[in-house]
Design a protein around this motif. Sequence first.
Motif, mmCIF file in Angstrom:
data_model
loop_
_atom_site.group_PDB
_atom_site.id
_atom_site.type_symbol
_atom_site.label_atom_id
_atom_site.label_comp_id
_atom_site.label_asym_id
_atom_site.label_seq_id
_atom_site.Cartn_x
_atom_site.Cartn_y
_atom_site.Cartn_z
ATOM 1 N N LEU A 148 0.830 -1.204 0.000
ATOM 2 C CA LEU A 148 0.000 0.000 0.000
ATOM 3 C C LEU A 148 0.866 1.257 0.000
ATOM 4 N N VAL A 149 1.954 1.224 0.764
ATOM 5 C CA VAL A 149 2.864 2.374 0.795
ATOM 6 C C VAL A 149 3.457 2.620 -0.586
ATOM 7 N N VAL A 150 3.872 1.539 -1.260
ATOM 8 C CA VAL A 150 4.443 1.676 -2.604
ATOM 9 C C VAL A 150 3.407 2.244 -3.571
ATOM 10 N N MET A 151 2.174 1.720 -3.534
ATOM 11 C CA MET A 151 1.123 2.195 -4.435
ATOM 12 C C MET A 151 0.795 3.666 -4.170
ATOM 13 N N THR A 152 0.718 4.029 -2.907
ATOM 14 C CA THR A 152 0.437 5.422 -2.563
ATOM 15 C C THR A 152 1.562 6.337 -3.031
ATOM 16 N N THR A 153 2.808 5.876 -2.840
ATOM 17 C CA THR A 153 3.961 6.661 -3.280
ATOM 18 C C THR A 153 3.958 6.850 -4.788
ATOM 19 N N LEU A 154 3.642 5.776 -5.526
ATOM 20 C CA LEU A 154 3.582 5.865 -6.986
ATOM 21 C C LEU A 154 2.482 6.820 -7.445
#
Length: 446
Positions: A13-19
């Motif tokens: 989720l952190v990666v998706m939000t960052t992207l």
Amino acid sequence: MKLKNKIQNSMTLVVMTTLLIAYVITTFVVYRQTLDLMENEIHQEADYIKTAIEETGESYLKEMDDVRRTTRVTLIARDGIVLYDSGENAIERENHKNRPEIKAAEKSGIGQDIRESKTMQKEMFYYAVRLSDGSVLRVSKSMDSVFRTAMNILPLMGLIAFCMIVFAYFLSRWQVGRLIHPINTLDLETPLDNEIYEELTPLLQRIDQQNKQKDLVAQMRKEFSANVSHELKTPLTSISGYAEIMKDGLVRPEDMKGFSERIYYEAKRLITLVEDIIKLSRLDEGVVEVEKEEVDLYDLTREICSRLASNASARHVHIEMTGEPVMFRGVHQVLDEMLYNIIENAIKYNKENGSVSVWVGTTLQGKKVIVQDTGIGIPKDEVERIFERFYRVDKSHSKETGGTGLGLSIVKHGALMHDIKIHVDSEVGKGTRMELTFAEKKGSAQ
């Protein structure tokens, strides 16, 4: 949900939000850069056309009709009439004097605006510059190219995002596995010997404390079982022995009464021991009725002294009761057993013609019950041990009085249940003073 899955999902989720945030920021930056480039391009183009018109006249505009394809050029007279328009609609009939960019150019020499064109049906960027004769040259371009450039990065960003999410998924699985492995392999028998994350130290310390408490409880239970076996075996052996002699007819008629009394005495002692063991077990397991009520400690103590009056008289011990009414919220049955055992011990372990004084009242330290006797006393190095199960200061005297060694253990459990502090002062040969301080908690549960 498993901790492993929870951490893995959180990382993804952190990666998706960052992207997503990165895409929004990138799109905005590309949009602004494209807009700035287009603005500079229009400004430069307008300056070139202005210079050409100033040198060759309006005929330059008609000569450039076939050259300009993406840029729209409009020449507006001082009164707002359109003199030239390179758009599909050669000359607009609508007056342009009130257009924002035209008004700004007439006032300060240049002006610009972004809005939807009524003739082109597109959002346009307008830049106007005032000529030397007072007319206004306006150059405009469609904003579609700006949005198109910004949106063109969407497929590429989507592909990058997909690759990053897949990579993050497998990376998070690997990383989470590494993080969880030390926890899964913890040695809970010796938790402090584990080399693991510093954040888990408080938890491991608590586990270590619980392990020590369990070991202590197990050891106490083992010792208790051994003591119970020994204490039960003694009267049972005595009863069995006397009964066997009587069964074999080896007792003279005149000794029969003495043997019967011996059996009765040992049986009574056995019953008392079993009753005390049951009381302690109930206290240990927390199955004692804990509904609290208002108890007058003075009335309760006076009633206990009355019940023990015959015991005191038989041992030639004088009991004196003084004090005042004192109300305390507690479990009546437990308080009764506590005070009974303390006063009974003061009588049992007293001297011939000795005395027991009991005082109940309120002091600056709180509500108190003080029991003082003139008995055999307790050695200083044994005062801390008198609350241990089956511990006796004078074993020979205890057997004479029928003590089980559990009375003060019951007192200790009751004190813990009610948050009562016990203080003992004693001197061998002079007597013992036992002081109970009742610190009633505010807002205690009923």
